[in-house]
Design a protein around this motif. Structure first.
Motif, PDB file in Angstrom:
ATOM      1  N   LEU A 145     -26.598 -25.260  -3.029  1.00 45.78           N
ATOM      2  CA  LEU A 145     -26.479 -26.163  -1.943  1.00 45.78           C
ATOM      3  C   LEU A 145     -27.462 -27.505  -2.298  1.00 45.78           C
ATOM      4  O   LEU A 145     -27.245 -28.583  -2.109  1.00 45.78           O
ATOM      5  N   LYS A 162     -25.951 -31.122  -2.506  1.00 50.24           N
ATOM      6  CA  LYS A 162     -26.134 -31.999  -1.292  1.00 50.24           C
ATOM      7  C   LYS A 162     -26.909 -33.316  -2.144  1.00 50.24           C
ATOM      8  O   LYS A 162     -27.110 -34.403  -1.409  1.00 50.24           O
ATOM      9  N   LEU A 194     -25.540 -35.043   6.945  1.00 50.22           N
ATOM     10  CA  LEU A 194     -25.339 -33.844   6.129  1.00 50.22           C
ATOM     11  C   LEU A 194     -25.456 -32.811   7.251  1.00 50.22           C
ATOM     12  O   LEU A 194     -24.611 -31.671   7.066  1.00 50.22           O
ATOM     13  N   CYS A 201     -22.446 -33.825  10.226  1.00 50.49           N
ATOM     14  CA  CYS A 201     -21.045 -34.020  10.042  1.00 50.49           C
ATOM     15  C   CYS A 201     -20.214 -32.632  10.091  1.00 50.49           C
ATOM     16  O   CYS A 201     -20.554 -31.856   9.401  1.00 50.49           O
ATOM     17  N   ILE A 202     -19.010 -32.476  10.734  1.00 55.36           N
ATOM     18  CA  ILE A 202     -18.312 -31.514  10.638  1.00 55.36           C
ATOM     19  C   ILE A 202     -17.196 -31.441   9.710  1.00 55.36           C
ATOM     20  O   ILE A 202     -16.598 -30.412   9.602  1.00 55.36           O
ATOM     21  N   LYS A 203     -17.163 -32.754   9.187  1.00 58.89           N
ATOM     22  CA  LYS A 203     -15.862 -32.798   7.957  1.00 58.89           C
ATOM     23  C   LYS A 203     -14.576 -32.731   8.552  1.00 58.89           C
ATOM     24  O   LYS A 203     -13.643 -31.986   7.556  1.00 58.89           O
ATOM     25  N   LEU A 235     -12.368 -37.857   2.179  1.00 57.04           N
ATOM     26  CA  LEU A 235     -13.247 -36.715   2.119  1.00 57.04           C
ATOM     27  C   LEU A 235     -13.199 -36.329   0.871  1.00 57.04           C
ATOM     28  O   LEU A 235     -12.625 -36.330  -0.005  1.00 57.04           O
ATOM     29  N   LYS A 251     -13.340 -34.261  -2.154  1.00 56.29           N
ATOM     30  CA  LYS A 251     -12.785 -33.143  -2.652  1.00 56.29           C
ATOM     31  C   LYS A 251     -13.718 -32.223  -3.487  1.00 56.29           C
ATOM     32  O   LYS A 251     -14.600 -32.598  -4.207  1.00 56.29           O
ATOM     33  N   PRO A 252     -13.244 -30.877  -3.817  1.00 59.47           N
ATOM     34  CA  PRO A 252     -14.270 -30.337  -4.943  1.00 59.47           C
ATOM     35  C   PRO A 252     -13.738 -31.105  -6.254  1.00 59.47           C
ATOM     36  O   PRO A 252     -12.743 -31.358  -6.542  1.00 59.47           O
ATOM     37  N   PRO A 257     -21.110 -34.246  -1.697  1.00 61.33           N
ATOM     38  CA  PRO A 257     -21.194 -33.284  -0.782  1.00 61.33           C
ATOM     39  C   PRO A 257     -19.740 -33.026  -0.141  1.00 61.33           C
ATOM     40  O   PRO A 257     -18.964 -33.676   0.542  1.00 61.33           O
ATOM     41  N   ILE A 258     -19.221 -31.790  -0.382  1.00 65.02           N
ATOM     42  CA  ILE A 258     -17.967 -31.350  -0.150  1.00 65.02           C
ATOM     43  C   ILE A 258     -17.435 -31.663   1.339  1.00 65.02           C
ATOM     44  O   ILE A 258     -18.198 -31.309   2.299  1.00 65.02           O
ATOM     45  N   GLY A 259     -16.198 -32.342   1.476  1.00 60.20           N
ATOM     46  CA  GLY A 259     -15.915 -32.464   2.652  1.00 60.20           C
ATOM     47  C   GLY A 259     -16.197 -33.531   3.676  1.00 60.20           C
ATOM     48  O   GLY A 259     -15.807 -33.936   4.716  1.00 60.20           O
ATOM     49  N   THR A 260     -17.340 -34.296   3.082  1.00 64.71           N
ATOM     50  CA  THR A 260     -17.796 -35.477   3.708  1.00 64.71           C
ATOM     51  C   THR A 260     -16.969 -36.628   3.424  1.00 64.71           C
ATOM     52  O   THR A 260     -16.854 -36.825   2.271  1.00 64.71           O
TER      53      THR A 260
END
Lengths: 265, 276
Positions: A34, A38, A56, A59-61, A76, A78-79, A84-87
């Motif tokens: 993590l 981040k 961070l 945000c609930i993405k 958003l 992506k991997p 930071p994923i989903g943000t």
């Protein structure tokens, strides 16, 4: 020698200890991942985003801001995006923020990660108060600084004349031409990225960085004497006098006392 | 034909629900539909009714976020819904990962991997609760919602709605894990969201009920059940499935040829008599 069977109590304690041990290993690995995930300070957020650390957390993405954006500016992560994923974020060189007057991406945010009040002035949304980042010019690659006429960024700027102005100066090399150098004004720039999008050079010579990355800090001990407001900071200031053994005597006495005295202290 | 419907009615309904929800979410992003916007983390029905993932919000709280009212209302809506219909109904009726793990499980049965794998399942099903606790601890220490940063559920769902990226790798990982490493590995052992809904579903009203007098001990239900420990009463006692780990997928009901399993509204008085 035959060993005695473990008692239920001992079994329970040992199993719990194993569980805690596994959890600790997992926790460390998870935290390490993590911490890495981040840490991407150069990411640009939608308008009205709260400071990155809080963002961070908050945000609930859900992507509601992404869906609300009419220009497909927001994405958003992506991997594989190394963010930071989903943000939500945007890449101005590809699609800048077009600074919609009604800022559709902000009111839809359910979590408060985009804070409507930060772009509201006198009860009205005002996109010009947004702060997504700050434009920075690389004077070495900006062709206007070479003396070639270009005002692409200036023309593209939605708050033209305030966030970017053009400074005229004489081109000593030719002796008969002028430099038209763009200048970014940090107090007006919202970081929308229209300038970066419009820049004609191969890799943009003007680009958006998060404000805290783009700006330096002089420190509070420099005071602009010519600025009334800045000077006012001195109003209740008082000097701090530090007395040490050395500074008790006058400097001249000290010099007259010879070397022994100095060396003693 | 009616036998086909009888044996697969819940499975068909489930796939219809799962895929239908994905289509609605996808349509919202791709074509601007307003029926269901957002994603499984937080969404809105017709732009009015908010829904938020209570587990995600719990992590945010642990991380120290100030939670907005809209989110809290959304959490209340979702919590109330799953409180009534059974917490893990989410897992079998909504979660997109269910499509992945169910197909891995199906292939397991087709190729008889279960029988080839003689060793005992090495991991306890309680692991999900450990991971659930750990996720809240890590959230508190790191100041971000810890599971949301690694959740393959969100990755897959967001991937379908907003674009996949390398999200397919996470999906492939879970598929291979469930197929070759651990039976019901992800949903039955690891997933903390499933663990969370298990805890919530302990109290829910819609239950699978077992009628011992009809049971012929064919054990078809236990073969298809992804959480077969919850069916401990099969052939022994007439009891409702009370464990929150039951996903209410209803596969056991439709594979049962003897009408020994059916949905029922939880009967509190009866349960009390049985010393629940």
């Amino acid at each position: 020698m035959k060993k005695e069977a473990l008692s239920d109590r001992r079994k329970f304690i040992l199993n719990m200890a194993r569980g805690v041990g596994y959890a600790a290993i997992g926790g460390f690995l998870w935290s390490a991942y993590l911490d890495d995930a981040k840490a991407s300070p150069l990411i640009l957020r939608p308008p009205a985003a709260i400071p990155e650390d809080d963002f961070l957390k908050t945000c609930i993405k859900c992507g509601l801001c992404v869906e609300a954006c009419p220009f497909d500016t927001l994405m958003l992560a992506k991997p594989g995006d190394h963010r930071p994923i989903g943000t939500p974020f945007f890449t101005p060189r590809e699609t800048p923020c077009y600074m919609c007057e009604d800022i559709p991406c902000v009111p839809v945010c359910p979590s408060g990660a985009l804070d409507e009040s930060s772009v509201t002035v006198n009860g009205h949304l005002d996109i010009n108060t947004a702060d997504m980042g700050l434009a920075v010019i690389d004077e070495n690659s900006c062709i206007a600084f070479w003396g070639i006429q270009c005002d692409a960024c200036y023309r593209a700027c939605p708050i033209l004349g305030q966030a970017i102005t053009v400074e005229y100066s004489k081109n000593e090399r030719t002796g008969k031409h002028a430099f038209l150098k763009p200048v970014v004004h940090a107090d007006a720039c919202t970081g929308c990225g229209m300038c970066e999008h419009a820049c004609v050079t191969e890799k943009p010579a003007i680009f958006i960085l998060p404000r805290e990355v783009a700006m330096g800090k002089a420190g509070s001990h420099y005071i602009k004497g010519w600025d009334k407001k800045d000077e006012a900071r001195l109003k209740n200031a008082h000097a701090i006098h530090t007395t040490t053994n050395v500074s008790k005597k006058k400097a001249v006495d000290k010099l007259n006392s010879g070397l022994e005295g100095l060396l003693d202290e | 034909m009616s036998k086909l419907w009888n044996n697969y009615r819940y499975l068909i309904l489930r796939r219809f629900t799962q895929i239908g929800l994905l289509v609605l979410f996808f349509g919202a992003n791709a074509w601007g539909w307003k029926i269901l916007t957002g994603n499984l983390s937080s969404s809105e029905i017709l732009g009015v009714i908010p829904m938020s993932d209570p587990y995600a919000v719990l992590q945010m709280v642990a991380a120290g976020a100030v939670v907005a009212t809209d989110l809290l209302i959304g959490v209340a809506v979702v919590t109330l819904f799953y409180f009534i219909v059974g917490g893990r109904a989410f897992c079998s009726w909504v979660c997109p990962i269910n499509l992945v793990t169910d197909s891995a499980n199906y292939l397991r049965r087709v190729f008889d991997i279960d029988r080839a794998q003689k060793t005992k399942q090495p991991i306890t099903r309680n692991m999900r609760y450990w991971i659930l606790g750990l996720s809240l601890l890590v959230s508190a220490f790191m100041g971000i919602a810890a599971f949301e940063f690694v959740s393959p559920i969100s990755m897959m769902h967001r991937g379908i709605v907003f674009g996949m990226g390398f999200g397919w790798a996470a999906i492939a990982l879970i598929f291979l894990f469930d197929l070759f490493v651990l039976k019901n590995g992800w949903c039955g052992h690891v997933c903390p969201l499933g663990g969370f809904y298990s805890l919530l579903g302990k109290f829910s009203f819609i239950r699978v009920h077992h009628l011992e007098e009809n049971c012929t001990l064919c054990m078809k239900c236990k073969v298809v059940c992804p959480e077969k420990q919850v069916l401990h009463m099969i052939g022994k006692e007439s009891l409702p499935v009370l464990s929150g780990e039951c996903t209410n997928c209803a596969r056991c009901i439709e594979v049962c040829d003897d009408d020994a399993l059916r949905f029922s509204i939880r009967d509190f008085i009866q349960n009390k008599k049985m010393g629940e």
